[in-house]
Design a protein around this motif. Structure first.
Motif, PDB file in Angstrom:
ATOM      1  N   ALA A  61     -38.448  83.494  48.746  1.00 22.86           N
ATOM      2  CA  ALA A  61     -37.827  84.338  49.774  1.00 22.86           C
ATOM      3  C   ALA A  61     -38.888  84.913  50.702  1.00 22.86           C
ATOM      4  O   ALA A  61     -38.715  84.945  51.927  1.00 22.86           O
ATOM      5  CB  ALA A  61     -37.022  85.459  49.123  1.00 22.86           C
ATOM      6  N   ARG A  62     -40.001  85.365  50.132  1.00 22.32           N
ATOM      7  CA  ARG A  62     -41.097  85.886  50.953  1.00 22.32           C
ATOM      8  C   ARG A  62     -41.674  84.790  51.849  1.00 22.32           C
ATOM      9  O   ARG A  62     -42.031  85.050  53.006  1.00 22.32           O
ATOM     10  CB  ARG A  62     -42.189  86.464  50.073  1.00 22.32           C
ATOM     11  CG  ARG A  62     -41.823  87.780  49.422  1.00 22.32           C
ATOM     12  CD  ARG A  62     -42.891  88.192  48.453  1.00 22.32           C
ATOM     13  NE  ARG A  62     -42.655  89.491  47.845  1.00 22.32           N
ATOM     14  CZ  ARG A  62     -43.274  89.908  46.752  1.00 22.32           C
ATOM     15  NH1 ARG A  62     -44.171  89.132  46.148  1.00 22.32           N
ATOM     16  NH2 ARG A  62     -43.014  91.093  46.278  1.00 22.32           N
ATOM     17  N   ALA A  63     -41.775  83.583  51.333  1.00 23.24           N
ATOM     18  CA  ALA A  63     -42.290  82.467  52.137  1.00 23.24           C
ATOM     19  C   ALA A  63     -41.361  82.188  53.315  1.00 23.24           C
ATOM     20  O   ALA A  63     -41.822  81.933  54.442  1.00 23.24           O
ATOM     21  CB  ALA A  63     -42.449  81.220  51.275  1.00 23.24           C
ATOM     22  N   ARG A  64     -40.054  82.261  53.080  1.00 23.46           N
ATOM     23  CA  ARG A  64     -39.094  82.049  54.181  1.00 23.46           C
ATOM     24  C   ARG A  64     -39.192  83.172  55.212  1.00 23.46           C
ATOM     25  O   ARG A  64     -39.113  82.936  56.414  1.00 23.46           O
ATOM     26  CB  ARG A  64     -37.689  81.926  53.614  1.00 23.46           C
ATOM     27  CG  ARG A  64     -37.492  80.633  52.846  1.00 23.46           C
ATOM     28  CD  ARG A  64     -36.071  80.512  52.301  1.00 23.46           C
ATOM     29  NE  ARG A  64     -35.960  79.310  51.509  1.00 23.46           N
ATOM     30  CZ  ARG A  64     -35.763  79.276  50.189  1.00 23.46           C
ATOM     31  NH1 ARG A  64     -35.605  80.409  49.515  1.00 23.46           N
ATOM     32  NH2 ARG A  64     -35.693  78.146  49.538  1.00 23.46           N
ATOM     33  N   LEU A  65     -39.378  84.395  54.737  1.00 23.38           N
ATOM     34  CA  LEU A  65     -39.548  85.521  55.661  1.00 23.38           C
ATOM     35  C   LEU A  65     -40.839  85.343  56.464  1.00 23.38           C
ATOM     36  O   LEU A  65     -40.865  85.577  57.670  1.00 23.38           O
ATOM     37  CB  LEU A  65     -39.557  86.848  54.901  1.00 23.38           C
ATOM     38  CG  LEU A  65     -39.726  88.107  55.741  1.00 23.38           C
ATOM     39  CD1 LEU A  65     -38.609  88.231  56.782  1.00 23.38           C
ATOM     40  CD2 LEU A  65     -39.757  89.335  54.846  1.00 23.38           C
ATOM     41  N   ARG A  66     -41.893  84.924  55.805  1.00 21.96           N
ATOM     42  CA  ARG A  66     -43.162  84.679  56.479  1.00 21.96           C
ATOM     43  C   ARG A  66     -42.984  83.631  57.583  1.00 21.96           C
ATOM     44  O   ARG A  66     -43.508  83.772  58.685  1.00 21.96           O
ATOM     45  CB  ARG A  66     -44.222  84.219  55.474  1.00 21.96           C
ATOM     46  CG  ARG A  66     -45.596  84.056  56.056  1.00 21.96           C
ATOM     47  CD  ARG A  66     -46.638  83.558  55.051  1.00 21.96           C
ATOM     48  NE  ARG A  66     -46.635  84.203  53.744  1.00 21.96           N
ATOM     49  CZ  ARG A  66     -46.078  83.739  52.619  1.00 21.96           C
ATOM     50  NH1 ARG A  66     -45.471  82.609  52.590  1.00 21.96           N
ATOM     51  NH2 ARG A  66     -46.142  84.401  51.492  1.00 21.96           N
ATOM     52  N   THR A  67     -42.209  82.582  57.289  1.00 24.83           N
ATOM     53  CA  THR A  67     -41.936  81.546  58.289  1.00 24.83           C
ATOM     54  C   THR A  67     -41.245  82.146  59.508  1.00 24.83           C
ATOM     55  O   THR A  67     -41.602  81.831  60.641  1.00 24.83           O
ATOM     56  CB  THR A  67     -41.059  80.430  57.674  1.00 24.83           C
ATOM     57  OG1 THR A  67     -41.783  79.823  56.607  1.00 24.83           O
ATOM     58  CG2 THR A  67     -40.691  79.387  58.702  1.00 24.83           C
ATOM     59  N   LEU A  68     -40.280  83.018  59.275  1.00 16.01           N
ATOM     60  CA  LEU A  68     -39.593  83.677  60.398  1.00 16.01           C
ATOM     61  C   LEU A  68     -40.542  84.547  61.201  1.00 16.01           C
ATOM     62  O   LEU A  68     -40.511  84.541  62.434  1.00 16.01           O
ATOM     63  CB  LEU A  68     -38.432  84.540  59.889  1.00 16.01           C
ATOM     64  CG  LEU A  68     -37.144  83.832  59.536  1.00 16.01           C
ATOM     65  CD1 LEU A  68     -36.128  84.833  58.994  1.00 16.01           C
ATOM     66  CD2 LEU A  68     -36.579  83.094  60.722  1.00 16.01           C
ATOM     67  N   VAL A  69     -41.373  85.308  60.509  1.00 17.49           N
ATOM     68  CA  VAL A  69     -42.335  86.172  61.209  1.00 17.49           C
ATOM     69  C   VAL A  69     -43.247  85.326  62.083  1.00 17.49           C
ATOM     70  O   VAL A  69     -43.457  85.634  63.256  1.00 17.49           O
ATOM     71  CB  VAL A  69     -43.156  87.025  60.218  1.00 17.49           C
ATOM     72  CG1 VAL A  69     -44.320  87.707  60.919  1.00 17.49           C
ATOM     73  CG2 VAL A  69     -42.270  88.064  59.537  1.00 17.49           C
ATOM     74  N   LEU A  70     -43.777  84.263  61.534  1.00 13.46           N
ATOM     75  CA  LEU A  70     -44.686  83.407  62.302  1.00 13.46           C
ATOM     76  C   LEU A  70     -43.988  82.715  63.457  1.00 13.46           C
ATOM     77  O   LEU A  70     -44.562  82.524  64.522  1.00 13.46           O
ATOM     78  CB  LEU A  70     -45.351  82.383  61.382  1.00 13.46           C
ATOM     79  CG  LEU A  70     -46.317  82.972  60.357  1.00 13.46           C
ATOM     80  CD1 LEU A  70     -46.785  81.892  59.384  1.00 13.46           C
ATOM     81  CD2 LEU A  70     -47.497  83.647  61.040  1.00 13.46           C
ATOM     82  N   ARG A  71     -42.728  82.348  63.254  1.00 13.82           N
ATOM     83  CA  ARG A  71     -41.980  81.647  64.295  1.00 13.82           C
ATOM     84  C   ARG A  71     -41.524  82.594  65.406  1.00 13.82           C
ATOM     85  O   ARG A  71     -41.588  82.260  66.584  1.00 13.82           O
ATOM     86  CB  ARG A  71     -40.763  80.960  63.687  1.00 13.82           C
ATOM     87  CG  ARG A  71     -39.997  80.124  64.718  1.00 13.82           C
ATOM     88  CD  ARG A  71     -38.805  79.427  64.134  1.00 13.82           C
ATOM     89  NE  ARG A  71     -39.229  78.555  63.042  1.00 13.82           N
ATOM     90  CZ  ARG A  71     -38.430  78.194  62.046  1.00 13.82           C
ATOM     91  NH1 ARG A  71     -37.192  78.619  61.998  1.00 13.82           N
ATOM     92  NH2 ARG A  71     -38.866  77.405  61.091  1.00 13.82           N
ATOM     93  N   LEU A  72     -41.056  83.768  65.039  1.00 15.78           N
ATOM     94  CA  LEU A  72     -40.418  84.651  66.023  1.00 15.78           C
ATOM     95  C   LEU A  72     -41.294  85.797  66.506  1.00 15.78           C
ATOM     96  O   LEU A  72     -40.991  86.402  67.519  1.00 15.78           O
ATOM     97  CB  LEU A  72     -39.120  85.215  65.435  1.00 15.78           C
ATOM     98  CG  LEU A  72     -38.059  84.180  65.085  1.00 15.78           C
ATOM     99  CD1 LEU A  72     -36.879  84.854  64.404  1.00 15.78           C
ATOM    100  CD2 LEU A  72     -37.607  83.414  66.310  1.00 15.78           C
ATOM    101  N   CYS A  73     -42.346  86.095  65.776  1.00 21.52           N
ATOM    102  CA  CYS A  73     -43.134  87.281  66.115  1.00 21.52           C
ATOM    103  C   CYS A  73     -44.588  86.943  66.438  1.00 21.52           C
ATOM    104  O   CYS A  73     -45.485  87.750  66.205  1.00 21.52           O
ATOM    105  CB  CYS A  73     -43.106  88.285  64.966  1.00 21.52           C
ATOM    106  SG  CYS A  73     -41.468  88.920  64.600  1.00 21.52           S
ATOM    107  N   ALA A  74     -44.824  85.780  66.976  1.00 23.30           N
ATOM    108  CA  ALA A  74     -46.202  85.365  67.259  1.00 23.30           C
ATOM    109  C   ALA A  74     -46.909  86.354  68.180  1.00 23.30           C
ATOM    110  O   ALA A  74     -48.074  86.689  67.971  1.00 23.30           O
ATOM    111  CB  ALA A  74     -46.210  83.966  67.865  1.00 23.30           C
ATOM    112  N   ALA A  75     -46.237  86.839  69.196  1.00 23.77           N
ATOM    113  CA  ALA A  75     -46.860  87.802  70.118  1.00 23.77           C
ATOM    114  C   ALA A  75     -47.187  89.104  69.405  1.00 23.77           C
ATOM    115  O   ALA A  75     -48.247  89.690  69.625  1.00 23.77           O
ATOM    116  CB  ALA A  75     -45.950  88.068  71.308  1.00 23.77           C
ATOM    117  N   CYS A  76     -46.314  89.559  68.542  1.00 24.64           N
ATOM    118  CA  CYS A  76     -46.560  90.804  67.805  1.00 24.64           C
ATOM    119  C   CYS A  76     -47.759  90.669  66.885  1.00 24.64           C
ATOM    120  O   CYS A  76     -48.515  91.618  66.701  1.00 24.64           O
ATOM    121  CB  CYS A  76     -45.335  91.201  66.992  1.00 24.64           C
ATOM    122  SG  CYS A  76     -43.940  91.717  67.994  1.00 24.64           S
TER     123      CYS A  76
END
Length: 96
Positions: A61-76
């Motif tokens: 679950a953490r790995a999937r969340l990490r994927t979302l963070v990297l995909r959607l929050c690159a600027a942040c």
């Protein structure tokens, strides 16, 4: 220290928003263990899992969340979370 608290609040708001892009079971296990601080043994028992199986589920679950963070929050990740303008998550289920 005040700046750190502001960043923590901004990051937490972002992550809470991103949890909506995960499968409900992934979001629930992250909320229970990481955000609410529920003992892993208690979460495992409630889900009918062994402690080892819960650890695997939490890791995935953490790995999937990490994927979302990297995909959607690159600027942040580069510029900080202070004024996050990331798009809301649109994916549900299991990201690749």
């Amino acid at each position: 220290l005040a700046d750190e608290a502001e960043v923590d609040r901004a990051v937490c708001a972002c992550l809470l928003e991103l949890l909506g892009g995960l499968a409900a079971s992934d979001a629930a296990v992250i909320r229970a263990v990481d955000l609410e601080g529920t003992a892993r043994e208690q979460v495992a028992k409630a889900l009918g899992l062994t402690a080892n199986a819960l650890n695997v589920r939490l890791h995935r679950a953490r790995a999937r969340l990490r994927t979302l963070v990297l995909r959607l929050c690159a600027a942040c990740l580069t510029h900080g979370f202070d004024e996050c303008e990331c798009p809301p998550p649109t994916m549900t289920g299991n990201p690749p």
